[in-house]
Design a protein around this motif. Structure first.
Motif, mmCIF file in Angstrom:
data_model
loop_
_atom_site.group_PDB
_atom_site.id
_atom_site.type_symbol
_atom_site.label_atom_id
_atom_site.label_comp_id
_atom_site.label_asym_id
_atom_site.label_seq_id
_atom_site.Cartn_x
_atom_site.Cartn_y
_atom_site.Cartn_z
ATOM 1 N N PRO A 112 -9.575 39.595 43.495
ATOM 2 C CA PRO A 112 -8.523 40.579 43.817
ATOM 3 C C PRO A 112 -7.906 40.323 45.182
ATOM 4 O O PRO A 112 -6.704 40.524 45.372
ATOM 5 C CB PRO A 112 -9.274 41.916 43.773
ATOM 6 N N GLU A 113 -8.720 39.863 46.126
ATOM 7 C CA GLU A 113 -8.206 39.569 47.461
ATOM 8 C C GLU A 113 -7.215 38.417 47.431
ATOM 9 O O GLU A 113 -6.193 38.436 48.124
ATOM 10 C CB GLU A 113 -9.359 39.242 48.416
ATOM 11 N N GLU A 114 -7.508 37.388 46.632
ATOM 12 C CA GLU A 114 -6.603 36.238 46.524
ATOM 13 C C GLU A 114 -5.293 36.639 45.852
ATOM 14 O O GLU A 114 -4.208 36.180 46.250
ATOM 15 C CB GLU A 114 -7.287 35.125 45.738
ATOM 16 N N ILE A 115 -5.382 37.482 44.848
ATOM 17 C CA ILE A 115 -4.163 37.953 44.173
ATOM 18 C C ILE A 115 -3.323 38.801 45.117
ATOM 19 O O ILE A 115 -2.087 38.665 45.175
ATOM 20 C CB ILE A 115 -4.537 38.764 42.914
ATOM 21 N N THR A 116 -3.973 39.656 45.886
ATOM 22 C CA THR A 116 -3.257 40.488 46.852
ATOM 23 C C THR A 116 -2.563 39.623 47.905
ATOM 24 O O THR A 116 -1.415 39.888 48.290
ATOM 25 C CB THR A 116 -4.226 41.467 47.541
ATOM 26 N N ALA A 117 -3.254 38.578 48.360
ATOM 27 C CA ALA A 117 -2.672 37.677 49.357
ATOM 28 C C ALA A 117 -1.444 36.960 48.785
ATOM 29 O O ALA A 117 -0.429 36.794 49.467
ATOM 30 C CB ALA A 117 -3.713 36.662 49.815
ATOM 31 N N PHE A 118 -1.534 36.557 47.521
ATOM 32 C CA PHE A 118 -0.399 35.896 46.866
ATOM 33 C C PHE A 118 0.783 36.847 46.739
ATOM 34 O O PHE A 118 1.929 36.490 47.039
ATOM 35 C CB PHE A 118 -0.833 35.395 45.492
ATOM 36 N N HIS A 119 0.516 38.065 46.292
ATOM 37 C CA HIS A 119 1.584 39.062 46.151
ATOM 38 C C HIS A 119 2.267 39.329 47.490
ATOM 39 O O HIS A 119 3.498 39.429 47.578
ATOM 40 C CB HIS A 119 1.017 40.362 45.591
ATOM 41 N N SER A 120 1.469 39.442 48.521
ATOM 42 C CA SER A 120 2.020 39.694 49.856
ATOM 43 C C SER A 120 2.911 38.530 50.304
ATOM 44 O O SER A 120 3.971 38.736 50.898
ATOM 45 C CB SER A 120 0.883 39.916 50.854
ATOM 46 N N ALA A 121 2.481 37.308 49.987
ATOM 47 C CA ALA A 121 3.232 36.123 50.407
ATOM 48 C C ALA A 121 4.589 36.022 49.722
ATOM 49 O O ALA A 121 5.545 35.494 50.304
ATOM 50 C CB ALA A 121 2.415 34.862 50.130
ATOM 51 N N ILE A 122 4.717 36.531 48.498
ATOM 52 C CA ILE A 122 5.994 36.416 47.777
ATOM 53 C C ILE A 122 6.846 37.674 47.900
ATOM 54 O O ILE A 122 7.917 37.752 47.294
ATOM 55 C CB ILE A 122 5.776 36.089 46.295
ATOM 56 N N GLY A 123 6.379 38.669 48.661
ATOM 57 C CA GLY A 123 7.223 39.835 48.923
ATOM 58 C C GLY A 123 6.939 41.075 48.105
ATOM 59 O O GLY A 123 7.762 41.989 48.059
ATOM 60 N N VAL A 124 5.782 41.138 47.451
ATOM 61 C CA VAL A 124 5.422 42.354 46.721
ATOM 62 C C VAL A 124 4.980 43.405 47.741
ATOM 63 O O VAL A 124 4.136 43.113 48.584
ATOM 64 C CB VAL A 124 4.277 42.087 45.717
ATOM 65 N N PRO A 125 5.559 44.609 47.702
ATOM 66 C CA PRO A 125 5.176 45.627 48.693
ATOM 67 C C PRO A 125 3.731 46.077 48.510
ATOM 68 O O PRO A 125 3.174 45.962 47.424
ATOM 69 C CB PRO A 125 6.163 46.766 48.412
ATOM 70 N N PRO A 126 3.124 46.619 49.560
ATOM 71 C CA PRO A 126 1.730 47.068 49.469
ATOM 72 C C PRO A 126 1.512 48.160 48.429
ATOM 73 O O PRO A 126 0.475 48.213 47.781
ATOM 74 C CB PRO A 126 1.437 47.596 50.884
ATOM 75 N N LYS A 127 2.502 49.053 48.273
ATOM 76 C CA LYS A 127 2.365 50.169 47.337
ATOM 77 C C LYS A 127 3.594 50.251 46.443
ATOM 78 O O LYS A 127 4.687 49.845 46.831
ATOM 79 C CB LYS A 127 2.201 51.485 48.098
ATOM 80 N N ALA A 128 3.402 50.807 45.247
ATOM 81 C CA ALA A 128 4.520 50.959 44.307
ATOM 82 C C ALA A 128 5.605 51.854 44.893
ATOM 83 O O ALA A 128 6.798 51.661 44.642
ATOM 84 C CB ALA A 128 4.011 51.531 42.986
ATOM 85 N N GLU A 129 5.197 52.838 45.710
ATOM 86 C CA GLU A 129 6.156 53.766 46.305
ATOM 87 C C GLU A 129 7.117 53.079 47.272
ATOM 88 O O GLU A 129 8.157 53.648 47.635
ATOM 89 C CB GLU A 129 5.417 54.884 47.049
#
Length: 315
Positions: A112-129
């Motif tokens: 989950p940490e690796e997926i979160t890091a990937f999402h952060s790198a491509i511009g996915v916001p921390p929260k849906a809101e």
């Protein structure tokens, strides 16, 4: 006193002997032994070896012949060992990128940490809101439905949609839905125009009253689920139905209680203009263009009912 010439000659003789012997020895030793040895060495092992070395330097081994067997079929090897320049350029590029941090695609067993890091790198916001949705220009005055926006944002966050991409998707989808509905409205207007033209030709000046009679009979005697089906009838079927209902009204219903009497005619709320205004207001409802909205079907049913009424009254 010694003869200087004789002494000189003796000295010369001795000198000649020594020089002769020395030079001879030197010539023999250096030239013979040294030079000869040098010549032999140069011509033999030295020159021979040199000649052999020079011939070998003219045909060096190919770069690919130096590649270990285990690496020869690797794609990066095939692409970068065509010549020394290609290989060293490849190595130089690798050296330049060592230590630089890049985006690492998570694998099937990513944490989950690796997926979160990937999402952060491509511009996915921390929260849906954190996603931001805006109305398209065509619906700029419409009120958004919070429940729908929350659901869509949650879905986009779950699939890892970058923030900018999410906004473009939202606006693009709503614009697509709006344009598709405009086509439906245009088609319905064309049908309405054709209906008006045909009924005017058949009923003449009585067209408005004939249509009003048919509309009133249907509204008073047909259940709502049947009225909803009227919109699916083609113009020919509608005209036949209108003529039949007008005939019934003329033959069996008193004119003063039906045509122009109490309850007769078309009320202001049911005029074509009023119904058209109702439909425009309905189209600005976000649920109208958002098929995932909880009220989408309800709004569509309301629109169908309005369109049914619009096709039964004069434009």
């Amino acid at each position: 006193m010694p003869d200087p010439n004789g002494g000189g000659n003796a000295g010369g003789g001795s000198g000649s002997f020594l020089m002769g012997g020395g030079a001879g020895g030197g010539a023999t030793g250096a030239a013979g032994g040294g030079a000869g040895g040098g010549a032999t060495g140069a011509a033999g092992p030295g020159a021979g070896g040199g000649a052999t070395g020079a011939a070998g330097a003219g045909n060096p081994p190919s770069l690919t012949s130096l590649i270990p067997e285990a690496y020869r079929e690797k794609e990066w090897v095939k692409q970068n060992t065509k010549d020394p320049e290609s290989f060293f350029k490849f190595v130089d590029n690798l050296d330049a990128t060592i230590g630089k941090k890049g985006v690492i695609l998570p694998g099937e067993k990513a944490t989950p940490e690796e997926i979160t890091a990937f999402h952060s790198a491509i511009g996915v916001p921390p929260k849906a809101e954190d996603y931001e949705f805006v109305n398209i220009d065509e619906l700029k005055d419409a009120k958004r439905i919070p429940e729908t926006d929350v659901a869509v944002k949650k879905l986009m966050h779950e699939v890892g949609t970058p923030k900018l991409a999410a906004q473009k998707l939202q606006a693009g989808f709503e614009r697509l839905m709006f344009e598709e509905h405009k086509k439906v409205l245009a088609q319905n207007k064309a049908l309405d125009d054709a209906f008006d033209k045909t009924t005017s030709k058949i009923f003449g000046d009585k067209k408005d009253q004939v249509v009003a009679n048919a509309k009133k009979l249907m509204q008073e005697n047909a259940p709502s689920e049947v009225l909803a089906l009227v919109d699916n009838l083609d113009n020919n079927a509608l005209i036949v139905l209108t003529a039949a209902l007008d005939g019934i009204a003329s033959k069996y219903i008193k004119e003063d209680t039906f045509r122009g009497g109490p309850g007769g005619g078309t009320s202001g709320a049911d005029s074509y203009e009023a119904l058209s205004a109702q439909q425009r207001t309905l189209m600005r409802d976000p649920a109208f263009s958002d098929y995932k909205h909880i009220d989408h079907q309800k709004v569509m049913d309301q629109n169908t009912a309005i369109m049914t009424k619009m096709r039964q009254v004069k434009k």
